[in-house]
Design an enzyme around this catalytic site. Structure first.
Site, PDB file in Angstrom:
ATOM      1  N   GLN A 175       0.786  -1.236  -0.009  1.00 45.85           N
ATOM      2  CA  GLN A 175      -0.039  -0.230   0.093  1.00 45.85           C
ATOM      3  C   GLN A 175       1.003   1.119   0.036  1.00 45.85           C
ATOM      4  O   GLN A 175       0.346   2.093  -0.709  1.00 45.85           O
ATOM      5  CB  GLN A 175      -0.888  -0.118   1.277  1.00 45.85           C
ATOM      6  CG  GLN A 175      -2.201   0.694   1.176  1.00 45.85           C
ATOM      7  CD  GLN A 175      -2.989   0.405   2.583  1.00 45.85           C
ATOM      8  OE1 GLN A 175      -2.802  -0.499   3.231  1.00 45.85           O
ATOM      9  NE2 GLN A 175      -3.821   1.523   2.858  1.00 45.85           N
TER      10      GLN A 175
ATOM     11  N   TYR B  33       1.937 -12.568   1.154  1.00 49.34           N
ATOM     12  CA  TYR B  33       1.505 -11.176   1.192  1.00 49.34           C
ATOM     13  C   TYR B  33       2.198 -10.416  -0.009  1.00 49.34           C
ATOM     14  O   TYR B  33       3.834 -10.469  -0.213  1.00 49.34           O
ATOM     15  CB  TYR B  33       2.060 -10.652   2.547  1.00 49.34           C
ATOM     16  CG  TYR B  33       1.391 -11.069   3.742  1.00 49.34           C
ATOM     17  CD1 TYR B  33       0.349 -11.927   3.630  1.00 49.34           C
ATOM     18  CD2 TYR B  33       1.650 -10.749   5.211  1.00 49.34           C
ATOM     19  CE1 TYR B  33      -0.418 -12.363   4.853  1.00 49.34           C
ATOM     20  CE2 TYR B  33       1.350 -11.078   6.074  1.00 49.34           C
ATOM     21  CZ  TYR B  33      -0.096 -12.088   6.275  1.00 49.34           C
ATOM     22  OH  TYR B  33      -0.760 -12.343   7.243  1.00 49.34           O
TER      23      TYR B  33
ATOM     24  N   SER C 108      -5.655  -8.802  12.837  1.00 50.15           N
ATOM     25  CA  SER C 108      -6.774  -7.498  12.692  1.00 50.15           C
ATOM     26  C   SER C 108      -7.588  -7.123  13.860  1.00 50.15           C
ATOM     27  O   SER C 108      -8.624  -7.278  14.029  1.00 50.15           O
ATOM     28  CB  SER C 108      -7.807  -8.179  11.642  1.00 50.15           C
ATOM     29  OG  SER C 108      -7.115  -8.606  10.402  1.00 50.15           O
ATOM     30  N   PRO C 109      -6.707  -6.740  14.687  1.00 54.56           N
ATOM     31  CA  PRO C 109      -7.294  -6.077  16.145  1.00 54.56           C
ATOM     32  C   PRO C 109      -8.255  -5.020  15.938  1.00 54.56           C
ATOM     33  O   PRO C 109      -9.352  -4.535  16.744  1.00 54.56           O
ATOM     34  CB  PRO C 109      -6.070  -5.625  16.967  1.00 54.56           C
ATOM     35  CG  PRO C 109      -5.100  -5.285  15.768  1.00 54.56           C
ATOM     36  CD  PRO C 109      -5.314  -6.337  15.055  1.00 54.56           C
TER      37      PRO C 109
ATOM     38  N   ALA D  61     -10.156  -4.705  13.071  1.00 56.13           N
ATOM     39  CA  ALA D  61     -11.040  -5.396  11.970  1.00 56.13           C
ATOM     40  C   ALA D  61     -10.661  -4.639  10.645  1.00 56.13           C
ATOM     41  O   ALA D  61     -11.494  -4.101  10.037  1.00 56.13           O
ATOM     42  CB  ALA D  61     -12.686  -5.144  12.508  1.00 56.13           C
TER      43      ALA D  61
ATOM     44  N   LYS E  65     -13.257   5.108  10.943  1.00 59.78           N
ATOM     45  CA  LYS E  65     -13.253   5.961   9.750  1.00 59.78           C
ATOM     46  C   LYS E  65     -14.198   5.541   8.852  1.00 59.78           C
ATOM     47  O   LYS E  65     -14.401   6.592   8.132  1.00 59.78           O
ATOM     48  CB  LYS E  65     -11.673   6.051   9.189  1.00 59.78           C
ATOM     49  CG  LYS E  65     -11.550   4.487   8.708  1.00 59.78           C
ATOM     50  CD  LYS E  65     -10.232   4.588   7.788  1.00 59.78           C
ATOM     51  CE  LYS E  65      -8.991   4.619   8.788  1.00 59.78           C
ATOM     52  NZ  LYS E  65      -7.686   4.301   7.988  1.00 59.78           N
TER      53      LYS E  65
ATOM     54  N   GLY F 293      -1.572  -3.577  12.388  1.00 63.92           N
ATOM     55  CA  GLY F 293      -1.283  -3.295  11.219  1.00 63.92           C
ATOM     56  C   GLY F 293      -1.431  -1.960  11.013  1.00 63.92           C
ATOM     57  O   GLY F 293      -2.348  -1.290  11.659  1.00 63.92           O
TER      58      GLY F 293
HETATM   59  P1  NDP Z   1      -5.913  -4.223  11.766  1.00 63.90           P
HETATM   60  O1  NDP Z   1      -7.292  -4.626  11.998  1.00 63.90           O
HETATM   61  O2  NDP Z   1      -5.203  -3.493  12.856  1.00 63.90           O
HETATM   62  O3  NDP Z   1      -5.887  -3.089  10.590  1.00 63.90           O
HETATM   63  C1  NDP Z   1      -5.122  -2.415  10.300  1.00 63.90           C
HETATM   64  C2  NDP Z   1      -5.411  -1.073   9.401  1.00 63.90           C
HETATM   65  O4  NDP Z   1      -6.253  -0.385   9.981  1.00 63.90           O
HETATM   66  C3  NDP Z   1      -4.143  -0.306   8.984  1.00 63.90           C
HETATM   67  O5  NDP Z   1      -3.456  -0.598   7.840  1.00 63.90           O
HETATM   68  C4  NDP Z   1      -4.844   0.959   8.779  1.00 63.90           C
HETATM   69  O6  NDP Z   1      -5.625   1.063   7.567  1.00 63.90           O
HETATM   70  C5  NDP Z   1      -6.101   1.092   9.777  1.00 63.90           C
HETATM   71  N1  NDP Z   1      -5.496   1.598  11.071  1.00 63.90           N
HETATM   72  C6  NDP Z   1      -4.723   1.345  11.927  1.00 63.90           C
HETATM   73  N2  NDP Z   1      -4.574   1.915  12.861  1.00 63.90           N
HETATM   74  C7  NDP Z   1      -5.464   2.887  12.629  1.00 63.90           C
HETATM   75  C8  NDP Z   1      -5.695   4.224  13.352  1.00 63.90           C
HETATM   76  N3  NDP Z   1      -5.065   4.289  14.622  1.00 63.90           N
HETATM   77  N4  NDP Z   1      -6.336   5.014  13.113  1.00 63.90           N
HETATM   78  C9  NDP Z   1      -7.002   5.013  11.551  1.00 63.90           C
HETATM   79  N5  NDP Z   1      -6.764   3.802  10.863  1.00 63.90           N
HETATM   80  C10 NDP Z   1      -6.017   3.009  11.488  1.00 63.90           C
HETATM   81  O7  NDP Z   1      -4.686  -5.142  11.294  1.00 63.90           O
HETATM   82  P2  NDP Z   1      -4.423  -5.932   9.873  1.00 63.90           P
HETATM   83  O8  NDP Z   1      -5.878  -6.243   9.166  1.00 63.90           O
HETATM   84  O9  NDP Z   1      -3.554  -5.359   9.018  1.00 63.90           O
HETATM   85  O10 NDP Z   1      -3.752  -7.218  10.235  1.00 63.90           O
HETATM   86  C11 NDP Z   1      -2.507  -7.223  11.303  1.00 63.90           C
HETATM   87  C12 NDP Z   1      -1.593  -8.095  10.724  1.00 63.90           C
HETATM   88  O11 NDP Z   1      -2.279  -9.487  11.207  1.00 63.90           O
HETATM   89  C13 NDP Z   1      -1.238  -8.139   9.411  1.00 63.90           C
HETATM   90  O12 NDP Z   1      -0.342  -7.311   8.843  1.00 63.90           O
HETATM   91  C14 NDP Z   1      -0.676  -9.428   9.069  1.00 63.90           C
HETATM   92  O13 NDP Z   1       0.502  -9.695   9.741  1.00 63.90           O
HETATM   93  C15 NDP Z   1      -1.612 -10.347  10.181  1.00 63.90           C
HETATM   94  N6  NDP Z   1      -2.844 -11.089   9.525  1.00 63.90           N
HETATM   95  C16 NDP Z   1      -2.749 -12.493   9.505  1.00 63.90           C
HETATM   96  C17 NDP Z   1      -3.650 -13.306   8.866  1.00 63.90           C
HETATM   97  C18 NDP Z   1      -3.590 -14.688   8.807  1.00 63.90           C
HETATM   98  O14 NDP Z   1      -4.657 -15.210   8.046  1.00 63.90           O
HETATM   99  N7  NDP Z   1      -2.967 -15.125   9.771  1.00 63.90           N
HETATM  100  C19 NDP Z   1      -4.694 -12.309   8.142  1.00 63.90           C
HETATM  101  C20 NDP Z   1      -4.614 -11.061   8.220  1.00 63.90           C
HETATM  102  C21 NDP Z   1      -3.830 -10.376   8.949  1.00 63.90           C
HETATM  103  P3  NDP Z   1      -5.560   2.206   6.396  1.00 63.90           P
HETATM  104  O15 NDP Z   1      -5.056   3.322   6.961  1.00 63.90           O
HETATM  105  O16 NDP Z   1      -5.142   1.958   5.179  1.00 63.90           O
HETATM  106  O17 NDP Z   1      -7.105   2.466   6.324  1.00 63.90           O
END
Ligand code: NDP
Length: 322
Positions: free
Chosen positions: A26, A53, A205-206, A208, A215, A284
């Protein structure tokens, strides 16, 4: 940052990890590099990635970013399972795919070993003892230090431990499931099983996928967000942002955040941290400021009042099954 051992192992990890799914591609290498540097400087020691990834690009970026770091100070977790090409052997948990995949991951990440090698899903087409023997052999060869799973059920984890004991191979030390204020299925089966078997839990995905940052609102996709940039048609985020019940729950969670004076994303991460079974929560982020904000979750004192308010906001509707 404090560390604790991951499951029944001596591997010490921080309560927050940093992940590279979607976010590295991204924002590109420069942004990924800045975010990894920031996460490490704030004390995070666990970096999560996977071969799939960006079809290897996330691992390659991580390899380039980490060349200037002391390898011993970092815990690298990657994964194997998803197909990396159309070839019928280039997916799953067969010995062939596992052996070939680890070499690809090591090469891309420019390292001699992976700390934690995770089976990215359960593979019902391969005898489980074949997968476990392969993991044991990689550990003996020194390419992998520990192995774990992702999205396995309690029964599958039980079986894996039984087979590992019978084969005299190390058991999986961790499971990586989704867990957040919208998706709580693991509370019924996976969390109790992991507690019973002493398997560490690293949840993904803490927020979601950004929805719990607040947002998104009905019909509005903010510019620069994951949904706006990547689309992800049919995937979890896509489903959630068009689900009225998700917005109802988000509204209740927002009210709790306001009542207790906690920023919404901070509350969402702290809510995960409240569970003792969770060893590490994978953050993330698309920018440093998000990591900076989300890390504040470590400072939240989880009181009985806050717990009760969140419980009432996050239960009692069909979203439990998302
Ligand atoms: P999150 O649910 O935390 O989502 C992260 C996204 O939320 C960011 O990229 C950003 O997206 C947005 N965000 C994060 N913090 C903020 C904030 N403070 N304010 C506003 N927007 C925010 O986690 P991910 O879904 O990214 O998952 C985390 C990790 O878990 C992955 O990187 C991977 O390592 C792992 N994972 C593992 C999987 C598995 O099958 N084992 C599947 C999925 C993930 P944006 O700004 O672009 O909107």
């Amino acid at each position: 940052m404090e560390t604790q051992t991951l499951g029944r192992s001596g591997l010490r990890v921080t309560p927050l990890a940093f992940g590279s799914w979607l976010t590295f591609s991204q924002g590109g290498l420069k942004n990924a590099s800045k975010m990894v540097d920031y996460a490490l400087e704030r004390g995070i020691n666990l970096l999560d990635t996977a071969d799939i990834y960006d079809n290897g690009a996330a691992e390659s970026m991580l390899g380039r970013i980490l060349t200037k770091r002391r390898r011993q100070h970092i815990v690298i977790a990657t994964k194997v399972y998803w197909n990396m090409s159309d070839d019928s052997n280039d997916w799953g948990l067969s010995r062939k795919h596992i052996f070939e995949s680890i070499d690809g991951s090591l090469q891309r990440m420019q390292t001699d070993y992976v700390d934690l090698y995770q089976c990215h899903r359960f593979d019902p087409t391969v005898p489980l003892d074949e997968t476990i023997r392969a993991m044991g052999d990689l550990i003996r060869m020194g390419k992998v230090l520990y192995w774990g799973t992702s999205c396995w059920t309690g029964a599958q984890l039980h079986e894996a431990c039984e087979i590992a004991d019978r084969l005299n191979v190390p058991r999986p030390i961790s499971e990586q499931p989704p867990y957040n204020m919208l998706s709580r299925q693991i509370e019924e089966d996976v969390l109790p099983t992991c507690a019973e078997l002493d398997i560490g839990v690293i949840n993904w995905s803490p927020l979601a996928q950004g929805f719990l940052s607040g947002k998104y609102s009905p019909g509005v996709i903010p510019e620069g967000s994951r949904k706006a940039q990547l689309g992800l048609s049919g995937m979890f985020l896509d489903q959630v942002i068009s689900n009225d019940k998700a917005y109802d729950r988000l509204g209740r969670i927002k009210a709790v955040a306001q009542q207790f004076g906690i920023e919404l994303p901070v509350l969402a991460v702290a809510w995960c941290l409240r569970r003792p079974e969770l060893t590490s929560v994978i953050l993330g982020a698309s920018k440093i400021s998000q990591i900076e904000q989300n890390i504040k979750a470590l400072e939240i004192e989880w009181t009985a009042e806050l717990d009760a308010a969140c419980e009432s906001a996050c239960s009692g509707d069909p979203l439990q099954t998302v």
